[in-house]
Design a protein around this motif. Structure first.
Motif, PDB file in Angstrom:
ATOM      1  N   TYR A  94       0.844  -1.267   0.009  1.00 47.95           N
ATOM      2  CA  TYR A  94      -0.033  -0.046   0.003  1.00 47.95           C
ATOM      3  C   TYR A  94       0.753   1.166   0.105  1.00 47.95           C
ATOM      4  N   ALA A  95       1.746   1.071   0.933  1.00 46.38           N
ATOM      5  CA  ALA A  95       2.746   2.435   0.911  1.00 46.38           C
ATOM      6  C   ALA A  95       3.517   2.690  -0.393  1.00 46.38           C
TER       7      ALA A  95
ATOM      8  N   ASN B 216      -1.775  13.438   4.877  1.00 46.58           N
ATOM      9  CA  ASN B 216      -2.895  12.516   4.801  1.00 46.58           C
ATOM     10  C   ASN B 216      -2.868  11.391   5.733  1.00 46.58           C
ATOM     11  N   LEU B 217      -1.699  10.580   5.310  1.00 47.91           N
ATOM     12  CA  LEU B 217      -1.471   9.476   6.132  1.00 47.91           C
ATOM     13  C   LEU B 217      -1.328   9.247   7.726  1.00 47.91           C
TER      14      LEU B 217
ATOM     15  N   ILE C 215       1.048   1.678   7.269  1.00 47.68           N
ATOM     16  CA  ILE C 215       1.278   2.059   6.012  1.00 47.68           C
ATOM     17  C   ILE C 215       1.894   3.594   6.174  1.00 47.68           C
ATOM     18  N   ALA C 216       1.643   4.246   7.241  1.00 43.85           N
ATOM     19  CA  ALA C 216       2.216   5.692   7.213  1.00 43.85           C
ATOM     20  C   ALA C 216       3.780   5.673   7.535  1.00 43.85           C
ATOM     21  N   VAL C 217       4.162   4.513   8.419  1.00 48.21           N
ATOM     22  CA  VAL C 217       5.680   4.270   8.845  1.00 48.21           C
ATOM     23  C   VAL C 217       6.246   4.014   7.535  1.00 48.21           C
ATOM     24  N   GLU C 218       5.477   3.046   6.789  1.00 46.97           N
ATOM     25  CA  GLU C 218       6.362   2.506   5.604  1.00 46.97           C
ATOM     26  C   GLU C 218       6.481   3.598   4.488  1.00 46.97           C
ATOM     27  N   TYR C 219       5.513   4.392   4.402  1.00 47.47           N
ATOM     28  CA  TYR C 219       5.305   5.576   3.512  1.00 47.47           C
ATOM     29  C   TYR C 219       6.641   6.305   3.946  1.00 47.47           C
TER      30      TYR C 219
END
Length: 177
Positions: free
Chosen positions: A11-12, A31-32, A92-96
């Motif tokens: 997803y990221a 956004n994340l 997802i936010a961390v991976e992004y």
């Protein structure tokens, strides 16, 4: 936790590609961050974890929460709900953020010092870290008097402990052996 990071990474990656194509890397960080905060709210987390809440109701409520967000965020929410992956938003936010730092060739570094750091010292240290890692350094500085003297740097997976407290702990460990 490794499993959730594994689920979150595709997803990221999709989001980073979308963000890069639209020159919106920072916007997607925001956004994340918003989605992560919203889904970690106690009442929302309880609702997400409740199997009695149907998908339509959950979708409607979360889209209402995201009303001020753009269509990309709303589409992400719908996709995550449809795939029963809403709980991975913080991951997802961390991976992004990791992918964003890679794309921008930056490295987050944390400097913990026993005393206030002067701007000159910060610039010197940033230059040394940039040379060592070959990346732009995004540095966060804090003060911890418990270090007694010196500093500790965390950059990526590396920790450089040049504190008096760290050296005393190392000496104590060696003396016990």
């Amino acid at each position: 936790m490794a499993e959730l990071s594994t689920v979150a990474r595709p997803y990221a990656e999709a989001i980073i590609n979308l963000a890069a194509d639209n020159d919106a890397l920072d916007k997607w960080s925001d956004n994340l961050g918003f989605l992560s905060t919203a889904t970690q709210d106690a009442s929302v987390a309880k609702m997400v974890a409740n199997p009695n809440v149907d998908t339509q109701t959950l979708t409607k409520i979360l889209l209402d929460v995201c009303e001020s967000q753009d269509d990309g965020v709303k589409n992400l929410v719908k996709t995550l709900i449809d795939n029963q992956r809403l709980s991975v938003i913080p991951h997802i936010a961390v991976e992004y953020e990791k992918l964003k730092a890679e794309k921008q060739n930056t490295l987050k570094a944390e400097l913990v010092s026993a005393y206030e750091v002067t701007p000159e010292q910060q610039q010197e240290l940033q230059a040394a870290l940039q040379k060592r890692f070959g990346k732009q350094i995004d540095m966060n500085i804090s003060v911890d008097a418990d270090l007694i003297g010196g500093w500790v740097i965390r950059a990526g997976d590396e920790v450089i402990d040049a504190s008096v407290k760290g050296r005393l702990q190392q000496l104590a460990t060696e003396l016990r052996q």
